[in-house]
Design a protein around this motif. Structure first.
Motif, mmCIF file in Angstrom:
data_model
loop_
_atom_site.group_PDB
_atom_site.id
_atom_site.type_symbol
_atom_site.label_atom_id
_atom_site.label_comp_id
_atom_site.label_asym_id
_atom_site.label_seq_id
_atom_site.Cartn_x
_atom_site.Cartn_y
_atom_site.Cartn_z
ATOM 1 N N GLU A 1 0.826 -1.212 0.000
ATOM 2 C CA GLU A 1 0.000 0.000 0.000
ATOM 3 C C GLU A 1 0.861 1.263 0.000
ATOM 4 O OE1 GLU A 1 -3.474 2.253 2.640
ATOM 5 O OE2 GLU A 1 -2.855 0.216 3.171
ATOM 6 N N SER B 1 2.698 3.191 -2.976
ATOM 7 C CA SER B 1 2.054 4.341 -3.607
ATOM 8 C C SER B 1 2.061 5.550 -2.665
ATOM 9 C CB SER B 1 0.612 3.995 -3.998
ATOM 10 O OG SER B 1 -0.014 5.112 -4.602
ATOM 11 N N ASP B 2 1.484 5.397 -1.483
ATOM 12 C CA ASP B 2 1.343 6.527 -0.554
ATOM 13 C C ASP B 2 2.675 7.161 -0.177
ATOM 14 O OD1 ASP B 2 -1.280 5.863 -0.652
ATOM 15 O OD2 ASP B 2 -1.501 5.297 1.445
ATOM 16 N N ASN C 1 -5.364 10.366 -4.316
ATOM 17 C CA ASN C 1 -4.692 9.088 -4.584
ATOM 18 C C ASN C 1 -5.300 8.319 -5.750
ATOM 19 O OD1 ASN C 1 -2.442 8.486 -2.729
ATOM 20 N ND2 ASN C 1 -3.966 8.891 -1.146
ATOM 21 N N SER D 1 -2.490 5.871 -7.433
ATOM 22 C CA SER D 1 -2.608 4.474 -7.008
ATOM 23 C C SER D 1 -2.805 3.542 -8.196
ATOM 24 C CB SER D 1 -3.770 4.308 -6.015
ATOM 25 O OG SER D 1 -5.010 4.592 -6.636
ATOM 26 N N THR E 1 0.449 3.500 -10.278
ATOM 27 C CA THR E 1 1.432 2.689 -9.540
ATOM 28 C C THR E 1 1.135 1.205 -9.710
ATOM 29 O OG1 THR E 1 1.750 4.432 -7.893
ATOM 30 C CG2 THR E 1 2.431 2.216 -7.272
ATOM 31 N N ASN F 1 -8.724 3.124 -3.256
ATOM 32 C CA ASN F 1 -7.351 3.150 -3.759
ATOM 33 C C ASN F 1 -6.421 2.110 -3.139
ATOM 34 O OD1 ASN F 1 -8.032 5.541 -5.289
ATOM 35 N ND2 ASN F 1 -7.832 6.711 -3.396
ATOM 36 N N SER F 2 -6.630 1.751 -1.887
ATOM 37 C CA SER F 2 -5.671 0.916 -1.163
ATOM 38 C C SER F 2 -5.450 -0.452 -1.785
ATOM 39 C CB SER F 2 -6.110 0.751 0.294
ATOM 40 O OG SER F 2 -6.070 1.987 0.972
ATOM 41 N N GLN G 1 -5.529 -1.255 -4.864
ATOM 42 C CA GLN G 1 -4.938 -1.210 -6.197
ATOM 43 C C GLN G 1 -3.564 -1.881 -6.200
ATOM 44 O OE1 GLN G 1 -6.437 0.019 -9.001
ATOM 45 N NE2 GLN G 1 -8.279 0.535 -7.850
ATOM 46 N N THR G 2 -2.684 -1.429 -5.302
ATOM 47 C CA THR G 2 -1.338 -2.011 -5.256
ATOM 48 C C THR G 2 -1.301 -3.305 -4.444
ATOM 49 O OG1 THR G 2 -0.880 -0.451 -3.443
ATOM 50 C CG2 THR G 2 -0.076 0.135 -5.634
#
Length: 320
Positions: free
Chosen positions: A151, A154-155, A206, A210, A213, A246-247, A249-250
């Motif tokens: 996560e 990205s962040d 994001n 996100s 990424t 968004n979380s 996604q990665t």
């Protein structure tokens, strides 16, 4: 040569983070933003009777300050000298990136588990996750660490790089939004209303990074010899298996690339939260997956750096 001045701050910031990491003993702008959030929260709660309004006003104050302060610093630095400006922009950008810190803290979890020290591993993972860790078993600890690396790829790394493409002040605005979400974005009694708007702003900021990424992480999966096809498959299937848009996604890419299952139910502040799983449980998660997730994070970060450098050259070409 003229384009070099535009890309030097990005490259230098990335290299400084890769080589040095976070300077724990020195003042840190992002920690300062966190202190400001805490102080402004107290003030807005006293001034406004509506928690939602208080949270919105706090978000406006913090984001405005987080943009204006670095903007003024850079304006003054570039007024002094081009190279002073580049140096200041590089250092300010370096403070926004957390790849080395993310690796260092997650490897502490790996090291503790290698020594079979569950107590130390729980303590180490508690420093990088928001969930309750005191009752996690070995697999739960590993899963928490891998999820955090996935996560925060990205962040903590690629999203700041993305916004830094358009200027370090915008990178700080993003970091303020992200920090607010991590501090007040909880859906508990204290923050369910106060943190509603800050959390929504974070979702908006994001949204593009996100997803971009995630695509770069899929490419990285192929480059590193991981299961790139499955990474794409799980991303397509499970990228929305999270309360945040968004979380996952990665996380979904990472789960697919490693052929493991992530997410699922977790305790926060003593309360069980039912959460969807991400990925397929094709094999048991193992300690080495922490290292694999870090390699995936670094490869993705380098690809994002390459993209941002190209974008900066294009932007510079429009003004030169």
């Amino acid at each position: 040569m003229k384009y070099l001045y535009f890309i030097m701050p990005l490259i230098t910031a990335f290299l400084l983070d890769f080589i040095i990491g976070d300077p724990y003993k020195l003042p840190h702008p992002v920690r300062l933003i966190g202190k400001c959030i805490g102080a402004v929260e107290k003030i807005t709660r006293r001034v406004f009777s509506s928690e939602k309004t208080a949270g919105a006003v706090m978000a406006m104050i913090i984001t405005t300050l987080s943009f204006i302060v670095p903007f003024c610093l850079l304006f003054l630095a570039y007024k002094i000298n081009l190279f002073v400006g580049i140096a200041v922009e590089s250092v300010l950008g370096y403070y926004l990136l957390a790849a080395r810190c993310l690796e260092k803290e997650s490897i502490k979890v790996y090291g503790a588990l290698q020594k079979r020290d569950i107590k130390e591993a729980r303590k180490a993972v508690s420093m990088i996750v928001g969930r309750d860790t005191q009752n996690l078993d070995e697999k739960g600890i590993i899963k928490a660490a891998v999820e955090t690396v996935a996560e925060n790829s990205s962040d903590g790394v690629t999203a700041p790089l993305f916004y830094m493409t358009f200027g370090v002040p915008l990178g700080y605005l993003y970091k303020a939004v992200n920090t607010m979400d991590s501090m007040v974005g909880y859906k508990n009694e204290r923050y369910i209303n106060f943190g509603k708007i800050p959390a929504k702003i974070d979702d908006i900021f994001n949204f593009i990074p996100s997803r971009f990424t995630a695509l770069l992480m899929i490419v990285s999966s192929f480059i590193l010899g991981l299961d790139g096809k499955n990474a794409y498959k799980i991303w397509r299937r499970d990228r929305f298996n999270h309360a945040s848009p968004n979380s996952a996604q990665t996380e979904s890419v990472c789960a697919g690339a490693l052929n493991i299952s992530l997410a699922g139910d977790a305790y926060y502040f003593g309360k069980l939260y039912k959460k969807k799983t991400i990925g397929d449980n094709n094999r048991p998660i193992e300690n080495d997956d922490i290292k694999k997730s870090n390699r995936l994070m670094y490869c993705t970060s380098v690809l994002m750096l390459a993209v941002t450098v190209i974008l900066r050259i294009i932007i510079a070409g429009c003004f030169l």
